[in-house]
Scaffold this motif. Structure first.
Motif, mmCIF file in Angstrom:
data_model
loop_
_atom_site.group_PDB
_atom_site.id
_atom_site.type_symbol
_atom_site.label_atom_id
_atom_site.label_comp_id
_atom_site.label_asym_id
_atom_site.label_seq_id
_atom_site.Cartn_x
_atom_site.Cartn_y
_atom_site.Cartn_z
ATOM 1 N N TYR A 16 0.826 -1.203 0.000
ATOM 2 C CA TYR A 16 0.000 0.000 0.000
ATOM 3 C C TYR A 16 0.865 1.260 0.000
ATOM 4 O O TYR A 16 0.517 2.270 -0.629
ATOM 5 C CB TYR A 16 -0.932 0.008 1.218
ATOM 6 N N LEU A 17 1.993 1.197 0.682
ATOM 7 C CA LEU A 17 2.894 2.358 0.730
ATOM 8 C C LEU A 17 3.433 2.682 -0.653
ATOM 9 O O LEU A 17 3.446 3.850 -1.080
ATOM 10 C CB LEU A 17 4.055 2.077 1.690
ATOM 11 N N PHE A 18 3.883 1.648 -1.362
ATOM 12 C CA PHE A 18 4.397 1.854 -2.715
ATOM 13 C C PHE A 18 3.289 2.324 -3.654
ATOM 14 O O PHE A 18 3.533 3.123 -4.559
ATOM 15 C CB PHE A 18 5.037 0.572 -3.250
ATOM 16 N N ALA A 19 2.070 1.815 -3.458
ATOM 17 C CA ALA A 19 0.947 2.252 -4.296
ATOM 18 C C ALA A 19 0.656 3.736 -4.080
ATOM 19 O O ALA A 19 0.430 4.484 -5.040
ATOM 20 C CB ALA A 19 -0.297 1.429 -3.977
ATOM 21 N N ILE A 20 0.691 4.170 -2.818
ATOM 22 C CA ILE A 20 0.453 5.591 -2.511
ATOM 23 C C ILE A 20 1.550 6.457 -3.115
ATOM 24 O O ILE A 20 1.279 7.512 -3.706
ATOM 25 C CB ILE A 20 0.354 5.792 -0.982
ATOM 26 N N LEU A 21 2.804 6.017 -2.964
ATOM 27 C CA LEU A 21 3.913 6.784 -3.528
ATOM 28 C C LEU A 21 3.821 6.878 -5.048
ATOM 29 O O LEU A 21 4.182 7.896 -5.649
ATOM 30 C CB LEU A 21 5.251 6.145 -3.126
ATOM 31 N N SER A 22 3.323 5.820 -5.679
ATOM 32 C CA SER A 22 3.202 5.823 -7.136
ATOM 33 C C SER A 22 2.046 6.696 -7.608
ATOM 34 O O SER A 22 2.148 7.362 -8.650
ATOM 35 C CB SER A 22 3.009 4.394 -7.648
ATOM 36 N N LEU A 23 0.938 6.685 -6.862
ATOM 37 C CA LEU A 23 -0.252 7.411 -7.293
ATOM 38 C C LEU A 23 -0.255 8.880 -6.863
ATOM 39 O O LEU A 23 -0.995 9.686 -7.432
ATOM 40 C CB LEU A 23 -1.510 6.727 -6.741
ATOM 41 N N TYR A 24 0.582 9.229 -5.880
ATOM 42 C CA TYR A 24 0.556 10.606 -5.382
ATOM 43 C C TYR A 24 0.909 11.639 -6.457
ATOM 44 O O TYR A 24 0.241 12.683 -6.541
ATOM 45 C CB TYR A 24 1.493 10.758 -4.176
ATOM 46 N N PRO A 25 1.935 11.420 -7.296
ATOM 47 C CA PRO A 25 2.198 12.409 -8.362
ATOM 48 C C PRO A 25 1.009 12.601 -9.302
ATOM 49 O O PRO A 25 0.755 13.715 -9.766
ATOM 50 C CB PRO A 25 3.412 11.811 -9.098
ATOM 51 N N VAL A 26 0.275 11.503 -9.576
ATOM 52 C CA VAL A 26 -0.907 11.614 -10.434
ATOM 53 C C VAL A 26 -1.978 12.437 -9.730
ATOM 54 O O VAL A 26 -2.609 13.322 -10.333
ATOM 55 C CB VAL A 26 -1.445 10.215 -10.793
ATOM 56 N N PHE A 27 -2.181 12.165 -8.440
ATOM 57 C CA PHE A 27 -3.156 12.941 -7.663
ATOM 58 C C PHE A 27 -2.767 14.413 -7.609
ATOM 59 O O PHE A 27 -3.616 15.299 -7.755
ATOM 60 C CB PHE A 27 -3.239 12.366 -6.244
ATOM 61 N N LEU A 28 -1.474 14.685 -7.441
ATOM 62 C CA LEU A 28 -0.993 16.069 -7.384
ATOM 63 C C LEU A 28 -1.210 16.766 -8.722
ATOM 64 O O LEU A 28 -1.580 17.948 -8.765
ATOM 65 C CB LEU A 28 0.493 16.079 -7.014
ATOM 66 N N MET A 29 -0.997 16.059 -9.816
ATOM 67 C CA MET A 29 -1.214 16.630 -11.148
ATOM 68 C C MET A 29 -2.688 17.000 -11.340
ATOM 69 O O MET A 29 -3.004 18.105 -11.810
ATOM 70 C CB MET A 29 -0.769 15.635 -12.218
ATOM 71 N N VAL A 30 -3.581 16.085 -10.980
ATOM 72 C CA VAL A 30 -5.012 16.338 -11.175
ATOM 73 C C VAL A 30 -5.478 17.484 -10.280
ATOM 74 O O VAL A 30 -6.205 18.383 -10.729
ATOM 75 C CB VAL A 30 -5.822 15.058 -10.888
ATOM 76 N N SER A 31 -5.078 17.469 -9.006
ATOM 77 C CA SER A 31 -5.516 18.531 -8.098
ATOM 78 C C SER A 31 -4.955 19.891 -8.510
ATOM 79 O O SER A 31 -5.632 20.913 -8.390
ATOM 80 C CB SER A 31 -5.100 18.202 -6.658
ATOM 81 N N SER A 32 -3.738 19.928 -9.025
ATOM 82 C CA SER A 32 -3.136 21.200 -9.456
ATOM 83 C C SER A 32 -3.838 21.765 -10.677
ATOM 84 O O SER A 32 -3.793 22.983 -10.912
ATOM 85 C CB SER A 32 -1.648 21.002 -9.761
ATOM 86 N N SER A 33 -4.474 20.903 -11.464
ATOM 87 C CA SER A 33 -5.171 21.398 -12.648
ATOM 88 C C SER A 33 -6.407 22.210 -12.284
ATOM 89 O O SER A 33 -6.943 22.942 -13.124
ATOM 90 C CB SER A 33 -5.564 20.232 -13.557
ATOM 91 N N PHE A 34 -6.885 22.076 -11.047
ATOM 92 C CA PHE A 34 -8.047 22.844 -10.593
ATOM 93 C C PHE A 34 -7.639 24.084 -9.791
ATOM 94 O O PHE A 34 -8.493 24.757 -9.225
ATOM 95 C CB PHE A 34 -8.963 21.961 -9.740
ATOM 96 N N LYS A 35 -6.345 24.378 -9.737
ATOM 97 C CA LYS A 35 -5.853 25.569 -9.042
ATOM 98 C C LYS A 35 -5.447 26.635 -10.039
ATOM 99 O O LYS A 35 -5.317 26.379 -11.241
ATOM 100 C CB LYS A 35 -4.636 25.217 -8.178
ATOM 101 N N THR A 36 -5.193 27.822 -9.526
ATOM 102 C CA THR A 36 -4.559 28.855 -10.334
ATOM 103 C C THR A 36 -3.049 28.699 -10.206
ATOM 104 O O THR A 36 -2.551 28.013 -9.302
ATOM 105 C CB THR A 36 -4.971 30.251 -9.862
ATOM 106 N N THR A 37 -2.305 29.338 -11.094
ATOM 107 C CA THR A 37 -0.840 29.253 -11.025
ATOM 108 C C THR A 37 -0.328 29.836 -9.713
ATOM 109 O O THR A 37 0.631 29.309 -9.116
ATOM 110 C CB THR A 37 -0.209 29.999 -12.219
ATOM 111 N N LEU A 38 -0.979 30.899 -9.230
ATOM 112 C CA LEU A 38 -0.570 31.500 -7.955
ATOM 113 C C LEU A 38 -0.786 30.522 -6.808
ATOM 114 O O LEU A 38 0.066 30.396 -5.918
ATOM 115 C CB LEU A 38 -1.363 32.787 -7.721
ATOM 116 N N GLU A 39 -1.904 29.819 -6.819
ATOM 117 C CA GLU A 39 -2.170 28.820 -5.781
ATOM 118 C C GLU A 39 -1.136 27.700 -5.800
ATOM 119 O O GLU A 39 -0.719 27.204 -4.753
ATOM 120 C CB GLU A 39 -3.563 28.216 -5.993
ATOM 121 N N ILE A 40 -0.725 27.297 -6.985
ATOM 122 C CA ILE A 40 0.251 26.209 -7.106
ATOM 123 C C ILE A 40 1.565 26.611 -6.465
ATOM 124 O O ILE A 40 2.215 25.819 -5.769
ATOM 125 C CB ILE A 40 0.452 25.841 -8.591
ATOM 126 N N PHE A 41 1.983 27.863 -6.659
ATOM 127 C CA PHE A 41 3.244 28.322 -6.067
ATOM 128 C C PHE A 41 3.114 28.563 -4.565
ATOM 129 O O PHE A 41 4.050 28.302 -3.811
ATOM 130 C CB PHE A 41 3.709 29.606 -6.763
#
Length: 274
Positions: A16-41
């Protein structure tokens, strides 16, 4: 002997730890797509305060993203179809026919995996120019097909050898030709191997940046990896729009892998247990 409870807990926790580590970048990419550039920084790891589709609207307004998507789908799908047809025929011939140069022919295919294709970029460019294929998706299809055939032949020929010859002998008694045997009997049994070859080559063609950058100049013929480069400015980049594009670009691969994941896993593990 069954593993102890504590060992299984450690095993599952690690998985489960490796699965979370693998999926977290994908989750971060999707969540960042709903932010503004200022929010991302300001808060790069935080969840978006509110769901905003402005990045997706901006992406579709600024770029011909639908055209990029179609170009990537066209190049990837046609390349995979050519690879599957060519590799099935070649691997069946190598696995089921005994002749003097059988080993040498297989070695020639393996050379295609050993020699980096990018070393021949200058001769390839000159060849595509002479064939009037520069700035055409068919130049990419030809390259991706040539790249995928050696590995596909190696995988499929190994699977062909695991199938009992009695199936083909029984079909020949019933009057089937070699092509009918391959199409009606052998290929349905080869779905795990075909799924493995399909996924590997589709991902390779879909994600490639190098060859579209060299061979495609027209804006409306670019694939997604090259087309998204316009979002990187000289002094600043629109990260929210970029993440929105990456999210949309990853959807076809995710859908395809979900559909073919069972075949892919069966193909990767086939032959491990007899």
């Amino acid at each position: 002997m069954r593993p102890s409870l504590s060992f299984r807990i450690i095993q599952h926790t690690t998985g489960y730890l490796f699965a979370i580590l693998s999926l977290y970048p994908v989750f971060l990419m999707v969540s960042s797509s709903f932010k503004t550039t200022l929010e991302i920084f300001k808060e790069p790891l935080a969840l978006p305060k509110k769901l905003s589709f402005a990045a997706y609207e901006k992406l579709l307004d600024q770029l011909p993203f639908g055209t990029y998507l179609w170009n990537s789908v066209f190049v990837s799908v046609i390349s995979v179809v050519i690879i599957l047809i060519s590799c099935s025929l070649a691997a069946y011939y190598i696995a089921r026919t005994s002749f003097k140069w059988n080993g040498a022919l297989m070695f020639i295919f393996l050379l295609g995996m050993m020699i980096p294709i990018k070393l021949g970029i200058v001769p390839m460019f000159l060849l595509m120019r002479d064939l009037n294929l520069t700035n055409s998706p068919w130049s990419l299809i030809a390259i991706y097909s040539a790249m995928g055939i050696p590995l596909g032949v190696m995988i499929l020929s190994g699977f062909f050898r695991t199938l009992p010859k009695e199936l083909e002998e029984a079909a020949k008694i019933d009057g089937c030709t070699d092509m009918q045997i391959l199409r009606r009997i052998i290929l349905p049994l080869m779905r795990p191997a075909l799924g493995t070859v399909m996924i590997i080559n589709f991902v390779t063609a879909w994600n490639d940046f190098f060859f579209p950058l060299i061979f495609i100049q027209s804006e409306l013929k670019k694939t997604i990896p090259v087309g998204m480069m316009s979002l990187f400015g000289e002094y600043a980049s629109d990260w929210s729009t970029l993440f929105a594009g990456l999210t949309l670009a990853s959807l076809p691969m995710i859908v395809m892998f979900i559909i073919a994941s069972r075949q892919f896993m069966d193909g990767m593990t086939a032959g491990a247990v007899k």
